[in-house]
Design a protein around this motif. Structure first.
Motif, PDB file in Angstrom:
ATOM      1  N   CYS A  68       0.831  -1.204   0.000  1.00 17.03           N
ATOM      2  CA  CYS A  68       0.000   0.000   0.000  1.00 17.03           C
ATOM      3  C   CYS A  68       0.866   1.254   0.000  1.00 17.03           C
ATOM      4  CB  CYS A  68      -0.908   0.017   1.226  1.00 17.03           C
ATOM      5  SG  CYS A  68      -2.031  -1.396   1.316  1.00 17.03           S
ATOM      6  N   VAL A  69       0.293   2.326  -0.530  1.00 17.90           N
ATOM      7  CA  VAL A  69       0.956   3.625  -0.587  1.00 17.90           C
ATOM      8  C   VAL A  69      -0.094   4.693  -0.272  1.00 17.90           C
ATOM      9  CG1 VAL A  69       0.599   3.833  -3.097  1.00 17.90           C
ATOM     10  CG2 VAL A  69       2.452   5.105  -2.005  1.00 17.90           C
ATOM     11  N   CYS A  70       0.298   5.752   0.403  1.00 17.45           N
ATOM     12  CA  CYS A  70      -0.636   6.827   0.766  1.00 17.45           C
ATOM     13  C   CYS A  70      -0.030   8.198   0.524  1.00 17.45           C
ATOM     14  CB  CYS A  70      -1.017   6.743   2.246  1.00 17.45           C
ATOM     15  SG  CYS A  70      -1.986   5.299   2.699  1.00 17.45           S
ATOM     16  N   LEU A  71      -0.900   9.155   0.327  1.00 21.22           N
ATOM     17  CA  LEU A  71      -0.569  10.580   0.331  1.00 21.22           C
ATOM     18  C   LEU A  71      -1.236  11.168   1.560  1.00 21.22           C
ATOM     19  CD1 LEU A  71      -1.343  11.452  -3.397  1.00 21.22           C
ATOM     20  CD2 LEU A  71       0.916  11.490  -2.335  1.00 21.22           C
ATOM     21  N   LYS A  72      -0.457  11.794   2.443  1.00 24.79           N
ATOM     22  CA  LYS A  72      -1.008  12.424   3.633  1.00 24.79           C
ATOM     23  C   LYS A  72      -1.448  13.846   3.295  1.00 24.79           C
ATOM     24  CE  LYS A  72       1.975   9.818   6.781  1.00 24.79           C
ATOM     25  NZ  LYS A  72       2.970   9.900   7.875  1.00 24.79           N
TER      26      LYS A  72
ATOM     27  N   LYS B  29       4.051  13.849  -1.571  1.00 26.16           N
ATOM     28  CA  LYS B  29       5.079  12.845  -1.270  1.00 26.16           C
ATOM     29  C   LYS B  29       4.371  11.562  -0.860  1.00 26.16           C
ATOM     30  CE  LYS B  29       8.502  11.687   2.176  1.00 26.16           C
ATOM     31  NZ  LYS B  29       8.617  11.575   3.572  1.00 26.16           N
ATOM     32  N   THR B  30       4.794  10.451  -1.433  1.00 26.12           N
ATOM     33  CA  THR B  30       4.161   9.191  -1.080  1.00 26.12           C
ATOM     34  C   THR B  30       4.803   8.567   0.145  1.00 26.12           C
ATOM     35  OG1 THR B  30       5.590   7.997  -2.630  1.00 26.12           O
ATOM     36  CG2 THR B  30       3.423   8.670  -3.437  1.00 26.12           C
ATOM     37  N   TRP B  31       3.977   7.846   0.884  1.00 31.51           N
ATOM     38  CA  TRP B  31       4.397   7.067   2.048  1.00 31.51           C
ATOM     39  C   TRP B  31       4.021   5.627   1.746  1.00 31.51           C
ATOM     40  CZ3 TRP B  31       6.649   9.280   6.400  1.00 31.51           C
ATOM     41  CH2 TRP B  31       6.676  10.670   6.417  1.00 31.51           C
TER      42      TRP B  31
ATOM     43  N   ASP C 271       1.192   3.782  -8.217  1.00 34.13           N
ATOM     44  CA  ASP C 271       0.048   4.493  -8.778  1.00 34.13           C
ATOM     45  C   ASP C 271      -0.181   5.876  -8.195  1.00 34.13           C
ATOM     46  OD1 ASP C 271      -0.439   2.618  -6.756  1.00 34.13           O
ATOM     47  OD2 ASP C 271      -2.580   2.666  -7.097  1.00 34.13           O
ATOM     48  N   LEU C 272       0.592   6.284  -7.186  1.00 30.39           N
ATOM     49  CA  LEU C 272       0.534   7.658  -6.684  1.00 30.39           C
ATOM     50  C   LEU C 272       1.865   8.373  -6.908  1.00 30.39           C
ATOM     51  CD1 LEU C 272      -1.521   7.168  -3.386  1.00 30.39           C
ATOM     52  CD2 LEU C 272      -2.311   8.024  -5.589  1.00 30.39           C
TER      53      LEU C 272
ATOM     54  N   VAL D 198       0.187  10.731 -11.520  1.00 34.61           N
ATOM     55  CA  VAL D 198      -0.759  11.649 -10.888  1.00 34.61           C
ATOM     56  C   VAL D 198      -0.739  12.989 -11.601  1.00 34.61           C
ATOM     57  CG1 VAL D 198      -1.246  12.941  -8.756  1.00 34.61           C
ATOM     58  CG2 VAL D 198      -0.514  10.558  -8.618  1.00 34.61           C
ATOM     59  N   VAL D 199      -1.924  13.553 -11.799  1.00 33.57           N
ATOM     60  CA  VAL D 199      -2.044  14.944 -12.229  1.00 33.57           C
ATOM     61  C   VAL D 199      -2.279  15.746 -10.952  1.00 33.57           C
ATOM     62  CG1 VAL D 199      -3.427  16.594 -13.520  1.00 33.57           C
ATOM     63  CG2 VAL D 199      -2.993  14.317 -14.479  1.00 33.57           C
ATOM     64  N   TRP D 200      -1.334  16.622 -10.632  1.00 33.64           N
ATOM     65  CA  TRP D 200      -1.435  17.414  -9.399  1.00 33.64           C
ATOM     66  C   TRP D 200      -2.266  18.651  -9.668  1.00 33.64           C
ATOM     67  CZ3 TRP D 200      -0.100  14.917  -5.227  1.00 33.64           C
ATOM     68  CH2 TRP D 200       0.876  13.919  -5.312  1.00 33.64           C
TER      69      TRP D 200
END
Length: 191
Positions: free
Chosen positions: A123-127, A153-155, A160-161, A166-168
């Protein structure tokens, strides 16, 4: 003692398809990520933290459990410890929510007898970010907006993030984004 999406994943994953397991875990990780950010400012009552986890790596959902484990490190219920940098006081040593080092689950395994059973995924997340899934965007990429550009920044582990996926969108200081997380597990998102 886990968050509701985490309980669903923990208790029902063997009856779910592989895709549903990954989507449910992504929603679980988003809840755990938000828990790791709570408690700043004038709301110390909501300071749940996420330093201590159950044997599956899911956050103990209540502050009382987190504090108990911080005070009883040798208790069998407290052996899955992310470490003091994963939480703010009174559970850990991080000075602010931004300083916490919580990361989402790694090495989840597809359960049951469904196609793909036994394969592992991460898993990966954006905080402090919110996203729209690539399936609903014109660019066919995930579209994400963060509370500030510094949160792009990914954690965790996953692609996929990553910036190329990703389009920011322009960051803005919405209170909805300040305590929000967007996660993906095995390529399936929480959003």
């Amino acid at each position: 003692m886990a968050n509701d999406k985490c309980r669903s994943w923990r208790d029902q994953r063997a009856t779910m398809s592989a895709i549903m397991q990954k989507q449910t875990l992504a929603k679980c990780m988003a809840q755990d990520c938000v828990q790791s950010l709570q408690g700043e400012g004038n709301n110390p009552v909501q300071n749940h933290n996420c330093r201590f986890m159950d044997k599956l790596g899911l956050c103990l959902a209540y502050e009382v459990g987190q504090i108990f484990c911080a005070q009883n490190l040798n208790d069998p219920a407290c052996t899955n410890d992310g470490g003091p940098t994963w939480a703010m006081p009174p559970v850990g040593t991080a000075l602010t929510a931004d300083d916490t080092q919580w990361v989402p689950k790694r090495g989840a395994v597809v359960a049951g007898t469904v196609p793909g059973a036994g394969t592992s995924y991460d898993c990966v997340c954006l905080k402090r970010c919110g996203c729209k899934d690539k399936s609903s965007t014109p660019s066919q990429k995930n579209e994400c907006t963060c509370y500030d550009d510094k949160y792009q920044k990914t954690w965790g582990i996953g692609t996929d993030l990553d910036p190329g996926q990703v389009v920011w969108k322009q960051s803005h200081t919405s209170s909805n984004l300040k305590i929000n997380c967007a996660c993906s597990c095995g390529g399936f998102s929480s959003f």
